[in-house]
Write a protein that holds these residues in place. Structure first.
Motif, short mmCIF file in Angstrom:
data_model
loop_
_atom_site.label_atom_id
_atom_site.label_comp_id
_atom_site.label_asym_id
_atom_site.label_seq_id
_atom_site.Cartn_x
_atom_site.Cartn_y
_atom_site.Cartn_z
N GLU A 15 69.06 17.85 -30.52
CA GLU A 15 68.49 16.42 -29.83
C GLU A 15 69.77 15.34 -30.16
O GLU A 15 69.89 14.53 -29.21
N LYS A 16 70.13 15.40 -31.15
CA LYS A 16 71.06 14.21 -31.57
C LYS A 16 72.16 14.39 -30.88
O LYS A 16 73.02 13.34 -30.08
N ASP A 74 66.43 18.95 -34.18
CA ASP A 74 66.85 17.61 -34.50
C ASP A 74 68.22 17.48 -34.33
O ASP A 74 68.79 16.34 -33.65
N ARG A 75 68.93 18.30 -34.61
CA ARG A 75 70.55 18.25 -34.54
C ARG A 75 70.70 18.37 -33.04
O ARG A 75 71.80 17.80 -32.71
#
Length: 187
Positions: free
Chosen positions: A105-106, A102-103
């Motif tokens: 992708e952000k 998730d990090r």
């Protein structure tokens, strides 16, 4: 009480040491004094460890907690405790993988938003190329400037107001209710 009854009760109900957990805590079961329910207790590994459990920094294994509260009839085995510990490690590892993904992708989304320039809308197309060269050179549309964009918008007075096709949502207020009086017939 007779000797045989006491012997039978002692054989029927477990007494004494039952097992231990992975941290060295010992669990005991004693017959109940007034009722038929046994008393289950834990003896912590060290005297200072008890305060860690009481203070909430540490917890007993869920299986042993269930056994202590008589939710579970039989004490857990060491194999069961090891399997649960492995499951907890696997869950923590998978959660770390998901958080890392998730990090990334952000960060990728933030980088792509910074790299793309703002898009401008094209104005009415005008041809600067003669008919002879029109088939050979593709036309590029000119872009609208903010002033031209403001002039091309219709004024707010000329826009007709049309009723919205959507109904407003119902109000979420309670309605009063009173039971109706029943009428007894035949009297």
């Amino acid at each position: 009480m007779s000797f045989l009854f006491r012997l039978f009760r002692r054989l029927r109900t477990p007494r004494g040491f039952v097992g231990h957990d992975l941290e060295g805590n010992q669990f005991f079961e004693h017959p109940g004094v007034h009722d038929g329910r046994t008393k289950r207790v834990v003896k912590y590994a060290e005297g200072r460890d008890m305060w860690a459990y009481v203070g909430g920094r540490k917890r007993l294994a869920v299986q042993w907690t269930a056994w202590l509260t008589h939710t579970r009839p039989h004490p857990p085995t060491l194999e069961e405790l090891h399997a649960d510990l492995e499951r907890q490690r696997r869950v923590l590892f998978n959660a770390a993988l998901i958080e890392a993904r998730d990090r990334e992708e952000k960060a990728r989304i933030a980088a792509s938003e910074l790299a793309t320039p703002p898009v401008q809308e094209p104005l009415i197309q005008t041809s600067h190329v003669t008919q002879d060269h029109a088939s050979q050179v593709p036309e590029e549309p000119p872009f609208i400037t903010p002033v031209a964009q403001a002039m091309s918008r219709p004024s707010e007075q000329s826009v007709s107001t049309q009723p919205s096709p959507w109904k407003p949502p119902p109000r979420d207020e309670p309605h009063s209710w009173q039971p109706r009086a029943s009428v007894q017939r035949g009297r």
